[in-house]
Design a protein around this motif. Structure first.
Motif, PDB file in Angstrom:
ATOM      1  N   LEU A 122      46.458   1.212 -25.307  1.00  0.00           N
ATOM      2  CA  LEU A 122      45.068   0.881 -25.617  1.00  0.00           C
ATOM      3  C   LEU A 122      44.107   1.888 -25.001  1.00  0.00           C
ATOM      4  CD1 LEU A 122      43.060  -1.039 -26.921  1.00  0.00           C
ATOM      5  CD2 LEU A 122      43.148  -2.458 -24.860  1.00  0.00           C
ATOM      6  N   GLU A 123      44.333   2.294 -23.769  1.00  0.00           N
ATOM      7  CA  GLU A 123      43.478   3.298 -23.118  1.00  0.00           C
ATOM      8  C   GLU A 123      43.506   4.611 -23.881  1.00  0.00           C
ATOM      9  OE1 GLU A 123      43.931   1.827 -18.448  1.00  0.00           O
ATOM     10  OE2 GLU A 123      45.274   3.361 -19.282  1.00  0.00           O
ATOM     11  N   THR A 124      44.671   4.983 -24.361  1.00  0.00           N
ATOM     12  CA  THR A 124      44.809   6.240 -25.102  1.00  0.00           C
ATOM     13  C   THR A 124      43.966   6.222 -26.374  1.00  0.00           C
ATOM     14  OG1 THR A 124      47.063   6.509 -24.269  1.00  0.00           O
ATOM     15  CG2 THR A 124      46.460   7.794 -26.208  1.00  0.00           C
ATOM     16  N   VAL A 125      44.022   5.118 -27.112  1.00  0.00           N
ATOM     17  CA  VAL A 125      43.255   5.024 -28.359  1.00  0.00           C
ATOM     18  C   VAL A 125      41.761   5.012 -28.072  1.00  0.00           C
ATOM     19  CG1 VAL A 125      42.793   3.609 -30.400  1.00  0.00           C
ATOM     20  CG2 VAL A 125      45.134   3.848 -29.566  1.00  0.00           C
ATOM     21  N   MET A 126      41.329   4.235 -27.092  1.00  0.00           N
ATOM     22  CA  MET A 126      39.893   4.088 -26.826  1.00  0.00           C
ATOM     23  C   MET A 126      39.270   5.339 -26.207  1.00  0.00           C
ATOM     24  SD  MET A 126      39.391   0.112 -25.729  1.00  0.00           S
ATOM     25  CE  MET A 126      37.606   0.317 -25.801  1.00  0.00           C
ATOM     26  N   SER A 127      40.106   6.242 -25.719  1.00  0.00           N
ATOM     27  CA  SER A 127      39.571   7.497 -25.175  1.00  0.00           C
ATOM     28  C   SER A 127      39.614   8.630 -26.195  1.00  0.00           C
ATOM     29  CB  SER A 127      40.362   7.905 -23.930  1.00  0.00           C
ATOM     30  OG  SER A 127      41.716   8.184 -24.262  1.00  0.00           O
ATOM     31  N   ALA A 128      39.948   8.307 -27.462  1.00  0.00           N
ATOM     32  CA  ALA A 128      40.113   9.349 -28.482  1.00  0.00           C
ATOM     33  C   ALA A 128      38.791   9.820 -29.074  1.00  0.00           C
ATOM     34  CB  ALA A 128      41.029   8.848 -29.600  1.00  0.00           C
ATOM     35  N   HIS A 129      37.697   9.041 -28.908  1.00  0.00           N
ATOM     36  CA  HIS A 129      36.404   9.389 -29.509  1.00  0.00           C
ATOM     37  C   HIS A 129      35.607  10.215 -28.503  1.00  0.00           C
ATOM     38  CE1 HIS A 129      32.736   9.207 -31.754  1.00  0.00           C
ATOM     39  NE2 HIS A 129      33.236   8.354 -32.645  1.00  0.00           N
ATOM     40  N   GLU A 130      35.531  11.515 -28.733  1.00  0.00           N
ATOM     41  CA  GLU A 130      34.928  12.439 -27.769  1.00  0.00           C
ATOM     42  C   GLU A 130      33.459  12.129 -27.502  1.00  0.00           C
ATOM     43  OE1 GLU A 130      34.765  17.309 -27.067  1.00  0.00           O
ATOM     44  OE2 GLU A 130      35.034  16.490 -29.085  1.00  0.00           O
ATOM     45  N   TYR A 131      32.697  11.867 -28.536  1.00  0.00           N
ATOM     46  CA  TYR A 131      31.267  11.608 -28.356  1.00  0.00           C
ATOM     47  C   TYR A 131      31.050  10.276 -27.645  1.00  0.00           C
ATOM     48  CZ  TYR A 131      26.298  11.091 -29.571  1.00  0.00           C
ATOM     49  OH  TYR A 131      24.938  10.920 -29.511  1.00  0.00           O
ATOM     50  N   ARG A 132      31.818   9.271 -28.002  1.00  0.00           N
ATOM     51  CA  ARG A 132      31.698   7.967 -27.341  1.00  0.00           C
ATOM     52  C   ARG A 132      32.005   8.091 -25.850  1.00  0.00           C
ATOM     53  NH1 ARG A 132      31.700   2.505 -27.787  1.00  0.00           N
ATOM     54  NH2 ARG A 132      32.975   1.422 -26.251  1.00  0.00           N
ATOM     55  N   ASN A 133      33.029   8.882 -25.518  1.00  0.00           N
ATOM     56  CA  ASN A 133      33.367   9.079 -24.102  1.00  0.00           C
ATOM     57  C   ASN A 133      32.184   9.673 -23.334  1.00  0.00           C
ATOM     58  OD1 ASN A 133      35.925   8.157 -24.644  1.00  0.00           O
ATOM     59  ND2 ASN A 133      36.815  10.197 -24.855  1.00  0.00           N
ATOM     60  N   GLU A 176      31.730  -2.245 -25.484  1.00  0.00           N
ATOM     61  CA  GLU A 176      33.140  -2.212 -25.105  1.00  0.00           C
ATOM     62  C   GLU A 176      33.972  -3.233 -25.894  1.00  0.00           C
ATOM     63  OE1 GLU A 176      36.418  -0.930 -22.592  1.00  0.00           O
ATOM     64  OE2 GLU A 176      34.467  -0.084 -23.065  1.00  0.00           O
ATOM     65  N   GLU A 177      33.456  -4.446 -26.020  1.00  0.00           N
ATOM     66  CA  GLU A 177      34.214  -5.505 -26.682  1.00  0.00           C
ATOM     67  C   GLU A 177      34.464  -5.169 -28.148  1.00  0.00           C
ATOM     68  OE1 GLU A 177      36.497  -8.821 -26.651  1.00  0.00           O
ATOM     69  OE2 GLU A 177      35.482  -7.873 -24.936  1.00  0.00           O
ATOM     70  N   ASN A 178      33.420  -4.660 -28.821  1.00  0.00           N
ATOM     71  CA  ASN A 178      33.569  -4.309 -30.231  1.00  0.00           C
ATOM     72  C   ASN A 178      34.533  -3.133 -30.400  1.00  0.00           C
ATOM     73  OD1 ASN A 178      32.567  -4.660 -33.097  1.00  0.00           O
ATOM     74  ND2 ASN A 178      32.143  -2.498 -32.768  1.00  0.00           N
ATOM     75  N   ALA A 183      40.019  -0.942 -31.872  1.00  0.00           N
ATOM     76  CA  ALA A 183      41.275  -0.322 -31.446  1.00  0.00           C
ATOM     77  C   ALA A 183      42.447  -1.289 -31.557  1.00  0.00           C
ATOM     78  CB  ALA A 183      41.139   0.189 -30.015  1.00  0.00           C
ATOM     79  N   THR A 184      42.267  -2.506 -31.032  1.00  0.00           N
ATOM     80  CA  THR A 184      43.370  -3.471 -31.083  1.00  0.00           C
ATOM     81  C   THR A 184      43.657  -3.917 -32.507  1.00  0.00           C
ATOM     82  OG1 THR A 184      41.822  -5.303 -30.637  1.00  0.00           O
ATOM     83  CG2 THR A 184      42.958  -4.350 -28.749  1.00  0.00           C
ATOM     84  N   GLY A 185      42.612  -3.925 -33.359  1.00  0.00           N
ATOM     85  CA  GLY A 185      42.827  -4.271 -34.766  1.00  0.00           C
ATOM     86  C   GLY A 185      43.820  -3.320 -35.414  1.00  0.00           C
TER      87      GLY A 185
END
Length: 776
Positions: A122-133, A176-178, A183-185
């Motif tokens: 999950l951490e790997t997927v959620m860190s994939a968006h460069e601008y969001r990070n 974060e929740e959305n 990601a989990t979807g």
């Protein structure tokens, strides 16, 4: 993780300062263009040149790259033509003139890295968006600055900047929740449950790592998505999920894959890499292959005609340079055609001595006896809990199928001795040779060595020339044989592994996802070589076409089951609950397909396995019933055909052409069978016959019969009881009249055509009614 792009301290009250210090390059360019009033376009149209990573050879020379918005394009080229290098150059911004305001994500297999492998799925997927990070980093620092700041003017500026950052974050999956739900979807649909998504990357199989890479790519949601062999290691449900996502993708994507079915289903154009150029085809992949074959034939004809006309021109002729180019092109084309024919040649191994009762093909190489296995029996569930038994012989040609993480690669590691069973035993032939190509074999290479150095290290006693020649057979020619392997593409590294595996002829060839990183032509060559190989063959691959063309028996591995089949259809029905719908061209619910056919990304309870097994059993039962119904219909049709043929032959048996004068027989005369006597028989003209009344008939010889045929009774003529042409009491007309009124004919009160009591042929009148034709 640091997002700072400058060593200078940031004044967080100044928006431009933290934008320049933290935002990705494409976003900074978008801000610059918007600020200066420059219109943004997602059209890519430029010319470029590109060398290989070590600068020793050209890959592209002054070629044109065109990408329209929402482009769905396949990139097609032979191994080593520059597909991966092109993607890397686009993603890194190396190509001069490429629009800097467009976000690009290069989706490829996740490389092994100690720090990244420690992250959860999950951490790997959620860190994939460069601008969001970058926005999250800015938000955190702005909140910290606000808590410490006392100056009201600066607090106002910080609040304004915090509002701006939150607005921008809302465009990148929001809070974060959305974002976690997004990601989990995807992870749920890709087979990761709540436990699976918390697993470290280091614990995942190749197929599960590729699923995570796919989730990362679609979470990043770039303007241009570069997909480099995305189907590598993927099972069938995951490929279907990828296909659906690509069909619905709103941006542009370039796709490199050896999966023909995926190409045919998702792309609308093709970029062909050929002769250092990009050639664009605005058509489907099927049409592209047809057009390319036609173009290749036309080009060969054109080149050969040029060479014929200009065979003897000297170096001063302006066409001499073109002649040299064409000579080189013809030579390369010939070399590639020869190479593909023998690219993966597997030499026959020395024969093994069979035991008593064995034949050369039934010699046992590996025997798996009551084996159970878990990587950590005290902590992790068993991959094989129910003991498995299986034997591999010299004649074995088996394909192994199953969802990612179910245990296919684990089985291969057990039989090759890379893993030891938790319980049970594995008995191996004492002198046989195994060649094992694992899905991660290329990662075992020392990339600081060249291919030639690797082969010399592997086979120190072998002749250098023989090693070099063997490498060349797998397309590792002199131009790259002495290059460090870290500068080779994944496909070229795969060829080095194949060269090492086949240098000593094996008795057993084991291949785990062998088609990964091979181009389509090379896959076809590998199929041919595998079919010519005389030893045992064990294949794990999700390439259905490869399995169908190389394996004779099949093993299905799913959580809780290890089953053997003699055909791929039954094996797939026992593995995937959606396979019947897919084969029949029906709609497949991809989400259900993955959730019902999960592998190692989830925990499988006994209830889960029972439900899954019930669905698979129902599918197999329906398939059996359908097959039985089809067979019954085939037999019925076959029986009808036999009966018709029997009738036809019986009729033929009754036909004669050799009638002799004086013979008595039967002939048809005026629709009736009458006895006749043959007067003479003239071949090709007919038979002259005499009836009992003395009449002469000329009859076709085949229409005469020795016995009187049965005559069908004449159909009785229906009587018209009280009228003429019409009904019971009328003529042509209605119930009580003719063509005219209710009780008369054309004009009369009681007559006319078909009047009240008569008509044509009526009981009491002639053509009219009771008195006449009904005229007054």
């Amino acid at each position: 993780m640091s997002f700072l792009r400058t060593a200078k301290p940031i004044d967080w009250t100044k928006r431009t300062e933290f934008e320049q210090a933290t935002f990705p390059a494409y976003k900074k360019e978008q801000i610059r263009m918007d600020t200066t009033g420059i219109a943004r376009s997602n059209l890519v149209d430029l010319k470029f040149s590109l060398k290989n990573p070590y600068g020793s050879a050209d890959l592209f020379l002054n070629t044109r790259l065109i990408m329209q918005p929402n482009k769905r394009c396949a990139v097609y080229g032979i191994n080593g033509s520059g597909k991966t290098c092109l993607f890397a150059a686009i993603a890194s911004g190396e190509i001069e003139g490429f629009p800097k305001h467009m976000s690009v994500h290069h989706m490829k297999e996740l490389e092994h890295d100690e720090a990244k492998d420690a992250m959860t799925v999950l951490e790997t997927v959620m860190s994939a968006h460069e601008y969001r990070n970058a926005l999250l980093f800015c938000e955190k620092n702005l909140i910290e600055q606000l808590e410490k700041e006392t100056d009201e003017a600066r607090k106002t500026a910080l609040n304004q900047n915090l509002t701006y950052v939150k607005q921008q974050k809302g465009l990148c999956h929001g809070e974060e929740e959305n974002a976690k739900n997004v990601a989990t979807g995807m992870l749920r649909v890709l087979g990761f449950d709540e436990i699976g998504e918390q697993a470290p990357l280091s614990s995942l199989s190749g197929g599960l790592r590729m699923r995570v890479s796919l989730a990362c790519a679609f979470f990043a949601d770039p303007d241009i998505l570069l997909l480099d062999e995305p189907t590598n290691h993927l099972d069938l449900p995951s490929v279907l999920w990828l296909e659906n996502r690509l069909r619905a993708y709103k941006g542009s994507f370039l796709l490199v894959t050896h999966d023909r079915v995926l190409l045919e289903n998702v792309v609308t154009s093709v970029m062909l890499i050929q002769d250092f150029k990009l050639e664009n085809y605005a058509c489907s992949f099927k049409d592209f292959e047809i057009k390319k074959e036609q173009n290749d034939k036309e080009r060969v004809k054109q080149v050969e005609e040029f060479m014929r006309v200009n065979r003897n021109i000297d170096g001063n002729n302006p066409r001499y340079k073109t002649k040299l180019q064409y000579e080189k092109w013809l030579e390369q084309r010939y070399e590639r055609s020869i190479l593909l024919q023998g690219k993966f040649t597997f030499s026959s191994p020395p024969p093994l001595t069979p035991k008593e009762g064995e034949t050369p093909s039934t010699i046992s190489l590996i025997k798996v006896d009551n084996v159970r296995f878990s990587y950590q029996p005290d902590k992790l569930p068993f991959i094989f809990d129910t003991p498995i038994n299986y034997e591999i012989t010299v004649g074995t040609r088996v394909g192994i199928i199953g969802p990612n993480g179910a245990g296919k690669s684990t089985l291969l590691k057990l039989v090759t001795g890379k893993l030891e069973p938790t319980s049970g035993s594995i008995i191996r032939h004492p002198t046989f040779v195994t060649a094992y190509f694992g899905q991660h074999s290329t990662k075992e290479l020392d990339l600081d060595k060249s291919a030639m150095e690797f082969m010399q290290w592997k086979f120190p006693k072998a002749n250098t020339g023989v090693l070099r020649s063997h490498l060349a057979k797998t397309s590792v020619g002199d131009s790259i044989a002495d290059t460090r392997m870290k500068n080779l593409s994944f496909s070229q590294r795969s060829c080095v592994i194949f060269a090492a595996l086949t240098f000593v002829p094996p008795h057993l060839l084991i291949m785990d996802e062998p088609t990964n990183f091979l181009d389509i032509d090379s896959v076809d060559s590998l199929i041919q070589a595998a079919n010519k190989f005389k030893g045992g063959l064990v294949i794990v691959t999700h390439n259905r076409d490869f399995l169908k063309k190389t394996a004779k028996t099949f093993v299905s591995i799913i959580p809780g089951a290890f089953l053997e089949f003699d055909n791929i259809k039954d094996a797939e029905r026992a593995t995937y609950s959606f396979i019947t719908a897919l084969e029949n061209g029906g709609q497949v619910d991809v989400k259900s397909a993955i959730l019902e056919n999960r592998g190692g990304g989830s925990i499988h309870s006994e209830q889960d396995q029972a439900i899954r097994n019930a669905k698979l059993a129902a599918q197999q039962r329906r398939a059996k019933e359908e097959a039985e119904a089809i067979e019954a219909e085939r037999l019925r049709v076959e029986q009808l055909a036999l009966e018709k043929e029997k009738e036809r032959l019986a009729k033929l048996a009754k036909l004669r052409t050799n009638w002799a004068a004086g013979e008595k027989c039967w002939a048809q005369n005026k629709g009736k069978w009458v006895p006749v006597e043959v007067v003479r028989n003239v071949p090709a003209m007919g038979v002259t016959c005499r009836t009992e009344t003395g009449d002469m008939l000329m009859v076709d010889a085949k229409k005469l019969r020795e016995e009187k045929p049965d005559e069908a009774p004449a159909a009785p003529k229906a009587a018209a009881p009280a009228g003429g042409r019409g009904g019971a009491a009328s003529g042509r007309g209605g119930a009580a009249g003719g063509r005219g009124g209710a009780t008369g004919g054309r004009g009369g009160a009681a007559g006319g055509r078909g009047g009240a009591t008569g008509g044509r042929g009526g009981a009491a009148g002639g053509r009219g009614g009771a008195g006449a034709r009904g005229r007054k």
